[in-house]
Design an enzyme around this catalytic site. Structure first.
Site, PDB file in Angstrom:
ATOM      1  N   ASP A  37      34.731 -22.129 -30.654  1.00 34.26           N
ATOM      2  CA  ASP A  37      33.829 -21.348 -30.606  1.00 34.26           C
ATOM      3  C   ASP A  37      33.068 -20.943 -31.802  1.00 34.26           C
ATOM      4  O   ASP A  37      33.636 -20.903 -33.140  1.00 34.26           O
ATOM      5  CB  ASP A  37      34.673 -19.879 -30.643  1.00 34.26           C
ATOM      6  N   CYS A  69      33.427 -19.984 -20.920  1.00 32.70           N
ATOM      7  CA  CYS A  69      34.337 -19.625 -22.333  1.00 32.70           C
ATOM      8  C   CYS A  69      34.658 -18.369 -22.305  1.00 32.70           C
ATOM      9  O   CYS A  69      34.907 -17.507 -21.578  1.00 32.70           O
ATOM     10  CB  CYS A  69      33.120 -20.219 -23.335  1.00 32.70           C
ATOM     11  N   CYS A  73      27.988 -17.883 -26.085  1.00 33.02           N
ATOM     12  CA  CYS A  73      27.713 -18.883 -27.036  1.00 33.02           C
ATOM     13  C   CYS A  73      27.845 -20.281 -26.206  1.00 33.02           C
ATOM     14  O   CYS A  73      26.776 -20.826 -25.942  1.00 33.02           O
ATOM     15  CB  CYS A  73      28.488 -18.785 -27.969  1.00 33.02           C
ATOM     16  N   ARG A  74      29.037 -20.764 -26.233  1.00 36.88           N
ATOM     17  CA  ARG A  74      29.554 -22.141 -25.520  1.00 36.88           C
ATOM     18  C   ARG A  74      29.059 -22.389 -24.088  1.00 36.88           C
ATOM     19  O   ARG A  74      28.392 -23.294 -23.890  1.00 36.88           O
ATOM     20  CB  ARG A  74      30.778 -22.357 -25.745  1.00 36.88           C
ATOM     21  N   SER A  75      29.539 -21.247 -23.193  1.00 31.58           N
ATOM     22  CA  SER A  75      28.903 -21.730 -21.817  1.00 31.58           C
ATOM     23  C   SER A  75      27.732 -21.818 -21.233  1.00 31.58           C
ATOM     24  O   SER A  75      27.324 -22.469 -20.648  1.00 31.58           O
ATOM     25  CB  SER A  75      30.110 -20.859 -20.828  1.00 31.58           C
ATOM     26  N   ASN A 131      30.936 -16.005 -22.591  1.00 29.80           N
ATOM     27  CA  ASN A 131      29.621 -16.256 -21.904  1.00 29.80           C
ATOM     28  C   ASN A 131      28.456 -15.732 -22.669  1.00 29.80           C
ATOM     29  O   ASN A 131      27.381 -15.607 -21.914  1.00 29.80           O
ATOM     30  CB  ASN A 131      29.620 -15.602 -20.646  1.00 29.80           C
TER      31      ASN A 131
END
Ligand SMILES: *[C@@H]1O[C@H](CO)[C@@H](O)[C@H](O)[C@H]1NC(C)=O
Ligand SMILES: *[C@@H]1O[C@H](CO)[C@@H](O)[C@H](O)[C@H]1NC(C)=O
Length: 158
Positions: A130, A13, A18-20, A16
């Site tokens: 995000d 993301c 939050c999402r990934s 690196n």
């Protein structure tokens, strides 16, 4: 039975944090529960270099903890080598995808299949937004999307 590390996936993301790292931790949990973790090399990274060395956002950590999952990830930026070593690079939104495709064009022998993680979603939510400027419910939405997509991705690669 496949050989150790015979499949590899890198979740990506923007930063690196939050999402990934959520996707990475969710997928690691899935393959561990399925007893196939020896078959997988799993990591996550960022398009940007903004958060290098930082642990995931506290809201991501607490969201994962609510689901019995922990993470010890430290943010890193994607490297040229990643495009040559990973089988799959799965990202979160169109902006990630553009950046990754541009970077991959500068790499010889890019092996990785670069895709949106959301392309595996049985509920067809293509984009994983995000949650950085959102609240805990937004992190939960990300978690649920990652869970659905990672399950479907694991099924497909069996
Ligand atoms: C994984 O292994 C554990 C311990 O051997 C076993 O209890 C469990 O049923 C296995 N899970 C799957 C999905 O095969
Ligand atoms: C999160 O924000 C949305 C609006 O952006 C709101 O509807 C929702 O109730 C909030 N959830 C929590 C848990 O604060």
């Amino acid at each position: 039975m496949a050989e150790a590390g015979s499949n590899s996936v890198l979740f990506v993301c923007l930063g690196n944090i939050c999402r990934s790292p959520i996707a990475e931790a969710v997928f690691r949990k899935l393959v561990t529960d399925e007893n196939v973790s020896d078959n997988w090399a799993i990591d996550s990274s960022a398009v940007s270099d903004w958060n290098v060395g930082r642990p995931p956002d506290p809201r991501a950590v607490s969201c994962l903890r609510n689901h019995g999952i922990s993470t010890a990830h430290k943010a890193r930026q994607i490297t040229r080598e990643d495009f040559v070593t990973f089988d799959y690079i799965l990202c979160m939104d169109e902006s990630n995808l553009r950046d990754l495709n541009r970077k991959s064009n500068q790499v010889k022998n890019c092996k990785a299949k670069i895709e949106l993680l959301g392309s595996y979603d049985p509920q067809k939510q293509l984009i994983i937004e995000d949650p950085y400027y959102g609240n805990d419910s937004d992190f939960e939405v990300v978690y649920q999307q990652c869970l659905r997509c990672c399950k479907a991705f694991l099924e497909k690669t069996r």
